[in-house]
Enzyme design. Structure first.
Site, PDB file in Angstrom:
ATOM      1  N   ASP A 277      28.816   8.617 -18.979  1.00 50.63           N
ATOM      2  CA  ASP A 277      28.744   9.982 -18.627  1.00 50.63           C
ATOM      3  C   ASP A 277      27.570  10.714 -19.308  1.00 50.63           C
ATOM      4  O   ASP A 277      27.333  11.878 -18.851  1.00 50.63           O
ATOM      5  CB  ASP A 277      29.919  10.612 -18.864  1.00 50.63           C
ATOM      6  CG  ASP A 277      31.075  10.166 -17.914  1.00 50.63           C
ATOM      7  OD1 ASP A 277      30.822   9.565 -16.782  1.00 50.63           O
ATOM      8  OD2 ASP A 277      32.166  10.480 -18.054  1.00 50.63           O
TER       9      ASP A 277
ATOM     10  N   GLY B  16      36.947  12.382  -9.231  1.00 48.25           N
ATOM     11  CA  GLY B  16      37.096  11.085  -9.314  1.00 48.25           C
ATOM     12  C   GLY B  16      38.308  10.543  -9.863  1.00 48.25           C
ATOM     13  O   GLY B  16      38.850   9.717  -9.506  1.00 48.25           O
TER      14      GLY B  16
END
Ligand code: S3P
Length: 449
Positions: free
Chosen positions: A325, A101
């Protein structure tokens, strides 16, 4: 989607011990290749992460005429022969971001400034992730972008050129969006400005000055990039610190397994990446910073982790972007803490490499945890151990696979984690490093599961 590959994990047979050097930072590795390729001159990068995601970024530049030499077999050191801001060549084929991404979103900014058309695509998982957040601003800057769902879905075709500077007020706290606009701003005719609802990782802002381009950050958070003539390769090599997002798996594992004592060597402690430590400290983890220093413009330190009873926490919304994350593995920690853990304001987790709220809730529940999914987070009641003896699906998401391998260390029986091969996107040597401190995790043999 990265399918296949099964990890067999847990329970740990004893305390985890040792020093660990995790690979280079994924975010910075992407940015180093981008800025070095667009600079005049030759840049050496050391500490590069040779994960599949970063290789995708390097390959894109190779496909557009940049010469990249690998200086060692491990592919952690490279020499990039920059072609200058206007030196890229139109690629002959589709540019493939794989599962990355960050690659596709930041490259949207770079490609918006090129005077050729290029089409960027990715794997099945990436083709489902929203791109409108970066497509909208580069369109406002003057690039033409075509793709599925009005340009929201890959593949997208970008026809770029000289751009207008904009002031982008982002509704999403996303370093990818901010960095896309700043990279497009390298090709804009005025001062490019970005505001974000909460501060996000600032590696682009810290790395651009190494290439001769200061970025101004005002007291009110407005980030400004003046018009740019060129980027210049730095006189000395770019060094990339170890990735805190990778280190965090071992920090949680060491916190959870009684008697553990693990030191994570020289990891990035930039405040915009250090949310995991604030969250873990809030849960009562025993973390000590040692040997603080700087690597380039980035602060680093060793983090010593001793096992300890984790407890209840209501995560501060301000810490969410700085730990975005790390929530899969933090969920694993919370499942084994004493009391209730509440995370809200984290709906971005639903548009990562998988829907990380739903996928972690399914996997942890299958392993015996008590987790309630919320639209923007989760509520977890900690247990003293997980039952284990479960098959869980990582859905081709690297961080889910590694988070479940950590949770399994405190299960009563092994957990089989399917579709785990995506670990190679960010942390190719995760299993061998985990084994080196005593974690019980291995790849299943063919035909075993
Ligand atoms: C990244 C930004 C974050 C993060 C991703 C890497 C970056 O994404 O989740 O793994 O390098 O800029 P968002 O910007 O979508 O939050």
């Amino acid at each position: 989607m990265n399918v296949g590959g099964t990890l067999i994990a847990g329970p740990a047979s004893g305390p985890l011990k040792g020093d660990i050097v995790v690979p280079g930072d994924k975010s910075m590795s992407h940015r180093s290749v981008m800025l070095a390729s667009l600079a005049d001159g030759v840049t050496e990068v050391h500490g590069f992460l040779p994960g599949e995601d970063n290789i995708s970024t390097a390959k894109m530049f190779i496909d557009m005429g940049v010469k990249i030499e690998w200086l060692n077999d491990e592919k952690t050191s490279l020499r990039i022969h920059g072609v200058g801001l206007h030196g890229l060549k139109a690629p002959d084929a589709l540019l493939d971001a794989g599962n990355a991404g960050t690659c596709v979103r930041l490259m949207t900014g770079v490609l918006a400034g090129q005077d050729f058309a290029s089409t960027i695509t990715g794997d099945a998982s990436l083709c489902k992730r929203p791109m409108k957040r970066v497509v909208d601003p580069v369109r406002r800057m003057g690039a033409k972008v075509e793709g599925g769902d009005g340009g929201n879905m890959l593949p997208i075709t970008i026809t770029g050129g000289k751009l207008n500077a904009i002031h982008h007020i982002s509704e999403i706290a996303s370093a990818q969006v901010k960095s896309c606009v700043l990279l497009a701003g390298l090709y804009a005719d005025g001062v490019t400005k970005v505001n974000e609802p909460k501060p996000t990782r600032d590696h682009t802002e810290r790395m651009l000055p190494l290439f001769g381009q200061p970025v101004d950050v005002a007291d009110d958070g407005t980030i400004s990039l003046n018009p740019v003539d060129k980027l210049i390769a730095p006189d000395s090599a770019v060094h990339i610190p170890a990735d805190p997002s990778s280190a965090c798996f071992f920090a949680v594992a060491a916190s959870l397994v009684p008697g553990s004592d693990v030191t994570l060597k020289s990891i990035g402690i930039n405040a915009r990446r250090d949310g995991w430590r604030r969250v873990m400290n809030g849960m009562g983890a025993d973390l000590t910073l040692l040997n603080e220093s700087m690597v380039g413009k980035e602060p680093v330190a060793d983090v010593r982790v001793l096992s300890g009873g984790l407890h209840t926490l209501n995560v501060d919304a301000n810490d969410v972007p700085d730990a975005i994350d790390e929530f899969p593995v933090i969920f694993a920690a919370a499942s084994l803490a004493d009391g209730e853990f509440v995370l809200a304001d984290a709906e971005e987790l639903r548009v990562k490499e998988s829907d990380r709220i739903a996928v972690m809730a399914d996997a942890l529940r299958a392993a015996g945890a008590d987790i309630e999914e919320k639209h923007d987070g989760a509520v977890i009641q900690g247990l003293s151990s997980l039952s284990g003896d479960a098959n869980v699906d990582a859905h081709g998401d690297h961080r889910i696979a590694m988070a479940m391998a950590v949770a399994a260390q405190r299960a009563n029986a092994e957990i089989r984690i399917h579709n785990a091969s995506a670990i190679a996107t960010s942390f190719p040597n995760f299993v061998s490093l985990a084994q080196s401190i005593g974690m019980n995790v291995r790849w299943a043999d063919e035909g075993e599961v």
